[in-house]
Scaffold this active site. Structure first.
Site, mmCIF file in Angstrom:
data_model
loop_
_atom_site.group_PDB
_atom_site.id
_atom_site.type_symbol
_atom_site.label_atom_id
_atom_site.label_comp_id
_atom_site.label_asym_id
_atom_site.label_seq_id
_atom_site.Cartn_x
_atom_site.Cartn_y
_atom_site.Cartn_z
ATOM 1 N N GLY A 150 13.790 12.589 23.625
ATOM 2 C CA GLY A 150 13.331 13.868 23.086
ATOM 3 C C GLY A 150 12.831 14.798 24.184
ATOM 4 N N PHE A 151 12.332 15.930 23.749
ATOM 5 C CA PHE A 151 11.820 16.948 24.682
ATOM 6 C C PHE A 151 10.745 16.338 25.612
ATOM 7 C CE2 PHE A 151 8.273 20.307 24.519
ATOM 8 C CZ PHE A 151 8.547 20.784 25.790
ATOM 9 N N ASP B 167 15.472 5.422 21.334
ATOM 10 C CA ASP B 167 15.561 6.642 20.520
ATOM 11 C C ASP B 167 16.650 6.478 19.467
ATOM 12 O OD1 ASP B 167 15.845 9.547 19.775
ATOM 13 O OD2 ASP B 167 14.491 9.781 21.465
ATOM 14 N N ASN B 168 16.476 7.107 18.316
ATOM 15 C CA ASN B 168 17.569 7.114 17.325
ATOM 16 C C ASN B 168 18.322 8.448 17.335
ATOM 17 O OD1 ASN B 168 15.885 8.896 16.042
ATOM 18 N ND2 ASN B 168 15.844 7.832 14.079
ATOM 19 N N VAL C 299 12.467 3.272 15.256
ATOM 20 C CA VAL C 299 11.163 2.582 15.354
ATOM 21 C C VAL C 299 10.645 2.063 14.011
ATOM 22 C CG1 VAL C 299 10.285 3.670 17.467
ATOM 23 C CG2 VAL C 299 9.882 4.776 15.233
ATOM 24 N N LYS D 156 7.440 7.433 7.297
ATOM 25 C CA LYS D 156 7.801 6.064 7.705
ATOM 26 C C LYS D 156 7.815 5.945 9.234
ATOM 27 C CE LYS D 156 10.778 4.663 3.852
ATOM 28 N NZ LYS D 156 12.179 4.446 3.456
ATOM 29 N N GLY E 297 2.414 -3.921 16.991
ATOM 30 C CA GLY E 297 2.711 -5.362 16.950
ATOM 31 C C GLY E 297 3.273 -5.828 18.286
ATOM 32 N N TYR F 46 3.817 14.995 8.054
ATOM 33 C CA TYR F 46 3.584 14.895 9.506
ATOM 34 C C TYR F 46 2.089 14.716 9.788
ATOM 35 C CZ TYR F 46 3.851 16.371 14.458
ATOM 36 O OH TYR F 46 3.779 16.446 15.835
ATOM 37 N N ARG G 43 10.972 25.837 16.216
ATOM 38 C CA ARG G 43 9.633 26.117 16.736
ATOM 39 C C ARG G 43 9.619 27.513 17.348
ATOM 40 N NH1 ARG G 43 7.674 20.331 19.344
ATOM 41 N NH2 ARG G 43 9.863 19.944 19.764
HETATM 42 P P1 NAD Z 1 11.306 15.793 19.861
HETATM 43 O O1 NAD Z 1 11.800 15.945 18.464
HETATM 44 O O2 NAD Z 1 12.054 16.476 20.947
HETATM 45 O O3 NAD Z 1 11.204 14.261 20.238
HETATM 46 C C1 NAD Z 1 11.017 13.228 19.321
HETATM 47 C C2 NAD Z 1 12.005 12.105 19.649
HETATM 48 O O4 NAD Z 1 11.787 11.022 18.739
HETATM 49 C C3 NAD Z 1 13.457 12.540 19.477
HETATM 50 O O5 NAD Z 1 14.208 12.108 20.588
HETATM 51 C C4 NAD Z 1 13.893 11.839 18.206
HETATM 52 O O6 NAD Z 1 15.278 11.574 18.156
HETATM 53 C C5 NAD Z 1 13.048 10.581 18.251
HETATM 54 N N1 NAD Z 1 12.837 9.958 16.946
HETATM 55 C C6 NAD Z 1 12.464 10.558 15.787
HETATM 56 N N2 NAD Z 1 12.369 9.644 14.798
HETATM 57 C C7 NAD Z 1 12.656 8.441 15.364
HETATM 58 C C8 NAD Z 1 12.729 7.116 14.860
HETATM 59 N N3 NAD Z 1 12.474 6.830 13.578
HETATM 60 N N4 NAD Z 1 13.075 6.110 15.718
HETATM 61 C C9 NAD Z 1 13.364 6.373 17.012
HETATM 62 N N5 NAD Z 1 13.311 7.622 17.537
HETATM 63 C C10 NAD Z 1 12.963 8.630 16.721
HETATM 64 O O7 NAD Z 1 9.792 16.259 19.847
HETATM 65 P P2 NAD Z 1 8.707 16.355 21.018
HETATM 66 O O8 NAD Z 1 8.161 17.722 21.007
HETATM 67 O O9 NAD Z 1 9.249 15.798 22.280
HETATM 68 O O10 NAD Z 1 7.559 15.399 20.447
HETATM 69 C C11 NAD Z 1 7.348 14.095 20.962
HETATM 70 C C12 NAD Z 1 6.075 13.520 20.344
HETATM 71 O O11 NAD Z 1 4.950 14.337 20.671
HETATM 72 C C13 NAD Z 1 6.114 13.441 18.812
HETATM 73 O O12 NAD Z 1 5.504 12.238 18.410
HETATM 74 C C14 NAD Z 1 5.287 14.620 18.380
HETATM 75 O O13 NAD Z 1 4.676 14.406 17.142
HETATM 76 C C15 NAD Z 1 4.275 14.730 19.512
HETATM 77 N N6 NAD Z 1 3.751 16.103 19.627
HETATM 78 C C16 NAD Z 1 4.506 17.087 20.201
HETATM 79 C C17 NAD Z 1 3.989 18.383 20.274
HETATM 80 C C18 NAD Z 1 4.751 19.499 20.933
HETATM 81 O O14 NAD Z 1 4.246 20.630 20.917
HETATM 82 N N7 NAD Z 1 5.885 19.304 21.524
HETATM 83 C C19 NAD Z 1 2.729 18.668 19.725
HETATM 84 C C20 NAD Z 1 2.024 17.643 19.117
HETATM 85 C C21 NAD Z 1 2.535 16.359 19.089
HETATM 86 N N1 UDP Z 2 6.636 31.217 13.924
HETATM 87 C C1 UDP Z 2 7.119 32.530 13.854
HETATM 88 N N2 UDP Z 2 8.459 32.718 13.976
HETATM 89 C C2 UDP Z 2 9.344 31.695 14.175
HETATM 90 C C3 UDP Z 2 8.844 30.370 14.248
HETATM 91 C C4 UDP Z 2 7.481 30.171 14.110
HETATM 92 O O1 UDP Z 2 6.362 33.484 13.685
HETATM 93 O O2 UDP Z 2 10.565 31.967 14.286
HETATM 94 C C5 UDP Z 2 5.181 31.003 13.807
HETATM 95 C C6 UDP Z 2 4.763 29.942 12.798
HETATM 96 O O3 UDP Z 2 4.617 30.511 11.503
HETATM 97 C C7 UDP Z 2 3.440 29.475 13.378
HETATM 98 C C8 UDP Z 2 3.628 29.608 14.875
HETATM 99 O O4 UDP Z 2 4.729 30.505 15.060
HETATM 100 O O5 UDP Z 2 2.396 30.341 12.976
HETATM 101 C C9 UDP Z 2 3.935 28.292 15.567
HETATM 102 O O6 UDP Z 2 4.999 27.680 14.877
HETATM 103 P P1 UDP Z 2 5.689 26.328 15.374
HETATM 104 O O7 UDP Z 2 6.639 25.927 14.299
HETATM 105 O O8 UDP Z 2 6.218 26.500 16.750
HETATM 106 O O9 UDP Z 2 4.490 25.274 15.511
HETATM 107 P P2 UDP Z 2 3.245 24.838 14.578
HETATM 108 O O10 UDP Z 2 3.138 25.767 13.398
HETATM 109 O O11 UDP Z 2 3.552 23.450 14.194
HETATM 110 O O12 UDP Z 2 2.089 24.993 15.494
#
Ligand code: NAD
Ligand code: UDP
Length: 324
Positions: A14-15, A35-36, A61, A93, A104, A147, A188
Site C-alpha cells: 500500500g501507500f 498484501d491482498n 490478514v 473483519k 497471535g 473503519y 481522498r
Molecule cells: P492503502 O490502502 O494504500 O494501504 C493499505 C494496504 O492494505 C493495501 O495495500 C491493501 O491492499 C492492503 N489490505 C487491505 N485489506 C487487506 C487484507 N484483508 N489483507 C491483506 N492486505 C490488505 O492505505 P494507507 O494510507 O497506506 O494506510 C495504511 C495503514 O495506515 C492503514 O491501516 C490505515 O488505516 C492507516 N492509516 C493511514 C492514514 C493515512 O492518512 N494514509 C491515516 C490513518 C491511518
Molecule cells: N474532501 C473534499 N473533496 C474531495 C475529497 C475529500 O472536500 O474530493 C474533504 C472531505 O469531505 C474531508 C476532507 O476533505 O472533509 C478529508 O477527506 P479524506 O477523505 O481525504 O480524509 P478523512 O475525511 O478520512 O480525513
C-alpha cells in the site's frame, strides 16, 4: 550490518506500507511484504522484487498465516473512506480478525508488533487539538463506523494481548498523510484534488470547505513509525503521529491550484455524513519520547506529490474489486 531483523509488513504494497518496506530493505533487514492488493498495485513494490532481502506474499490478514519474524508492522486495512466503505463488513473483519491473527503470530514468535491506528478513533472531536488521552466522539452506527470502530476494537485487542500475554505492542494513531504512491482514485482529498487539477477538471470541495485537516508528508510519518517501533521499551502508546499544521480544505484546494497552475474551478458538493469538522494532532508525546516531529511543509510535500502524479499512467489504476 549487525542486528538484522526479520520484519513482516502487512499491507506492505500500500501507500504507507511500501514506503516502510523501502526504508527497511534499504537498512538491510529481511523484509516480508504481505498484501491482498485490495487497494494497492504490485507496482508500488516491483522495484524491490529483485532484492535478496525482500519477499512478497499475496495473502489476506483475515486468514491465519504461519511465519517466523521479529517485528510486525500491521498496516493492512483500506484507509480511504471510499475504499473502506466499499465493503464495510470486510473492513471490520480486516481490522479485527487481522489484529487477532497478527497478535497471535507476535505471541508465538515473541515479536514486537506495531498497529497502524488512526485519528479516526477520535471521531468528530470535541477536544482540539487531540491528545492521546482524549477518548473520542465516534458515531458507532454511521458510514465511517466500520473503519473507526474496527480500529478502536483493534486498539483494545492490542492492549489486551499486552495485559494478558505480555505481547510487546506499539500503537500509533496516524493523522492524514499524503505523498507519492497514494492511489490516484482512492477519493481522498489530496489525491482527488491533484488528479482533478492535472486533468483540468473541477475541484470537488465537499461542504463549504471550512472543515480542517492537518497533512503529514509520508517520509516524515514513516520516520516516526520506525522510531516508534524501535523506541523505548515502556512506550506502547497510543502515540499520535501527524503534522500539527492545520489547514481548511478550501486552503488545500487553492494551494493545489496554485502549485499545478491549473485553470480548474472549485465547485461545492455535499459534505459526506459524519465528516469530522476539525482535526489536528497534539504531538507532544511523540516529540518528548521519540524526539520526532514533521519537517516537510505542506507546500513542499504537495509539490513532490504533484510531480509524482504527473509521471503515473492513470490507465494502470482501477477502482477496488469485490473482495468478500
Ligand atoms: P492503502 O490502502 O494504500 O494501504 C493499505 C494496504 O492494505 C493495501 O495495500 C491493501 O491492499 C492492503 N489490505 C487491505 N485489506 C487487506 C487484507 N484483508 N489483507 C491483506 N492486505 C490488505 O492505505 P494507507 O494510507 O497506506 O494506510 C495504511 C495503514 O495506515 C492503514 O491501516 C490505515 O488505516 C492507516 N492509516 C493511514 C492514514 C493515512 O492518512 N494514509 C491515516 C490513518 C491511518
Ligand atoms: N474532501 C473534499 N473533496 C474531495 C475529497 C475529500 O472536500 O474530493 C474533504 C472531505 O469531505 C474531508 C476532507 O476533505 O472533509 C478529508 O477527506 P479524506 O477523505 O481525504 O480524509 P478523512 O475525511 O478520512 O480525513
Amino acid at each position: 550490518m549487525t542486528n538484522v531483523q526479520r520484519i513482516l509488513v502487512t499491507g506492505g504494497a500500500g501507500f504507507l506500507g511500501s514506503h516502510i518496506c523501502d526504508r527497511l530493505v534499504e537498512a538491510g533487514h529481511d523484509v516480508i511484504c504481505l498484501d491482498n492488493f485490495f487497494t494497492s498495485q504490485k507496482t508500488n513494490v516491483t522495484h524491490l522484487l529483485d532484492k535478496p532481502n525482500f519477499e512478497l506474499i499475496r495473502h489476506d490478514v483475515t486468514m491465519p498465516v504461519w511465519l517466523e519474524v521479529d517485528q510486525i508492522y500491521n498496516m493492512a486495512c483500506p484507509a480511504a473512506p471510499g475504499h473502506y466503505q466499499y465493503n464495510p463488513i470486510k473492513t471490520m473483519k480486516t481490522s479485527v480478525l487481522g489484529a487477532i491473527n497478527m497478535l497471535g503470530m507476535a505471541l508465538r514468535c515473541r515479536a514486537r508488533i506495531l498497529q497502524a491506528s488512526t485519528s479516526e478513533v477520535y471521531g468528530d472531536p470535541e477536544v482540539h487539538p487531540q491528545p492521546e488521552s482524549y477518548r473520542g466522539s465516534v458515531n458507532p452506527i454511521g458510514p465511517r463506523a466500520c473503519y473507526d470502530e474496527g480500529k478502536r476494537a483493534a486498539e483494545t485487542l492490542f492492549m489486551d494481548y499486552q495485559r494478558m500475554n505480555a505481547v510487546d505492542v506499539r500503537v500509533i494513531r496516524i493523522f492524514n498523510t499524503y505523498g507519492p504512491r497514494m492511489h490516484p482514485y482512492d477519493g481522498r482529498v489530496v489525491s482527488n484534488f491533484i488528479r482533478q487539477a492535472l486533468a483540468r477538471e473541477d475541484i470537488t470541495l465537499y461542504g463549504d470547505g471550512s472543515q480542517t485537516r492537518s497533512f503529514c508528508y509520508c517520509d516524515d510519518l514513516v520516520e516516526g513509525i520506525i522510531r516508534m517501533m524501535n523506541g523505548p521499551d515502556d512506550l506502547s502508546g497510543p502515540v499520535n503521529l501527524g503534522n500539527p499544521d492545520e489547514f481548511t480544505i478550501r486552503e488545500l484546494a487553492e494551494l493545489t491550484i496554485e502549485l499545478t497552475g491549473a485553470k480548474s474551478k472549485i465547485i461545492n458538493e455535499p459534505l459526506p455524513a459524519d465528516d469530522p469538522t476539525r482535526r489536528r494532532p497534539d504531538i507532544t508525546l511523540a516529540k518528548d519520547r521519540l524526539d520526532w516531529e514533521p519537517e516537510v511543509k505542506l507546500r513542499d510535500g504537495l509539490a513532490k506529490t504533484i510531480e509524482s502524479f504527473q509521471s503515473i499512467d492513470l490507465s494502470a489504476y482501477r477502482p477496488p474489486t469485490p473482495n468478500y
